[in-house]
Design a protein around this motif. Structure first.
Motif, short mmCIF file in Angstrom:
data_model
loop_
_atom_site.label_atom_id
_atom_site.label_comp_id
_atom_site.label_asym_id
_atom_site.label_seq_id
_atom_site.Cartn_x
_atom_site.Cartn_y
_atom_site.Cartn_z
N LEU A 181 0.83 -1.32 0.14
CA LEU A 181 0.15 0.02 -0.03
C LEU A 181 0.96 1.26 0.15
O LEU A 181 0.40 2.36 -0.78
N ASN A 182 1.89 1.07 0.77
CA ASN A 182 2.99 2.38 0.66
C ASN A 182 3.66 2.42 -0.84
O ASN A 182 3.68 3.53 -1.05
N THR B 205 6.12 4.22 -6.19
CA THR B 205 7.41 3.25 -6.46
C THR B 205 7.94 2.36 -5.22
O THR B 205 7.47 2.94 -4.08
N ALA B 206 8.55 1.56 -5.46
CA ALA B 206 9.14 0.63 -4.45
C ALA B 206 10.71 0.90 -4.22
O ALA B 206 11.19 0.28 -3.60
N ASP B 207 11.24 1.90 -4.92
CA ASP B 207 12.33 2.32 -4.89
C ASP B 207 13.03 2.71 -3.49
O ASP B 207 12.30 3.60 -2.69
N GLN C 14 9.05 -1.48 -8.56
CA GLN C 14 10.40 -1.27 -8.57
C GLN C 14 10.97 -0.66 -10.05
O GLN C 14 11.04 -1.67 -10.89
N PRO C 15 11.34 0.40 -10.32
CA PRO C 15 11.89 0.76 -11.55
C PRO C 15 13.37 0.11 -12.02
O PRO C 15 13.50 -0.04 -13.04
N LYS C 16 13.97 -0.24 -10.86
CA LYS C 16 15.15 -0.85 -10.95
C LYS C 16 15.26 -2.34 -10.65
O LYS C 16 15.22 -2.57 -9.52
#
Length: 222
Positions: free
Chosen positions: A26-27, A33-35, A86-88
């Motif tokens: 949720l965050n 993003t999960a970065d 996650q972009p990376k």
């Protein structure tokens, strides 16, 4: 009768823990993003639960089979959500490949034993992996001592995990599964030291529940 009821309770209590990371998801959704978050906290439990699942399959322990099958399924969804936000993704891909290699090598090691010692070998691997998984908690303890505060060790989560390990330890004892008992007694010892840190290095801004330990800022004001 008692063992059956206790097993059902333990199963429900254990499975409920796998839904805690939903707050992370949720965050990530809120932030877009999960970065900055680490996927290691999702990958390591999957390795450990894969070992316990195979141990359950080898010993026909349906409690282990059901709990770890469900946990692995839900954790896989969390990993998928992490990958989405996650972009990376190269580190995640590397961790997944590494986890697959570790699991495969462990299974090959177990399969190298004769049939008489197969179950014991798998149990030793599963228990050993769970104990090694405590490394993250030891790192948190070392960090708390270095910083002089347990501000970043969530007490509610700590107490909940301790309660879970205590119940798995009891399950290991009453069912005669020494591998489950040993793995969880190691976790309980680690938890005991963590609780001691709350007294020695209280949090900065919040009160430790149950023990009602006030934050350091409150103590300074007094």
């Amino acid at each position: 009768m008692f063992l059956k009821l206790y097993t059902v309770w333990l199963g429900v209590f254990s499975v409920s823990f796998v839904f805690l990371p939903i707050y992370l998801v949720l965050n990530w959704r809120k932030r877009g993003t999960a970065d900055g978050f680490s996927s290691v906290v999702l990958i390591i439990p999957m390795i450990i639960q894969s070992f316990w699942l195979r141990h359950g399959l080898m010993t026909n322990d349906w409690t282990n089979i059901i709990i770890n099958s469900l946990n692995l399924s839900v954790l896989s969804c969390y990993v998928a959500a992490y990958a989405y936000y996650q972009p990376k993704r190269k580190y995640l891909i590397g961790q997944i490949i590494g986890a697959a290699v570790i699991i495969k090598c462990a299974f090959l090691y177990v399969d190298s034993h004769d049939s008489e010692h197969l179950n014991a070998a798998m149990g030793s691997v599963a228990a050993g992996a769970q104990i090694l998984g405590l490394g993250g908690r030891l790192y948190e303890m070392r960090r708390a001592i270095k910083m002089g505060t347990t501000e970043y060790i969530p007490a509610v989560m700590q107490f909940a995990v301790t309660a879970l390990m205590a119940q798995w330890f009891i399950f290991g004892v009453i069912t005669g599964n020494k591998f489950i008992a040993i793995a969880n007694i190691a976790g309980l010892i680690t938890s005991a030291f963590t609780v001691m840190l709350y007294f020695r290095y209280p949090p900065l801004t919040w009160t430790v529940p149950i023990f009602n330990i006030p934050p350091q800022q409150s103590q300074k004001q007094e």
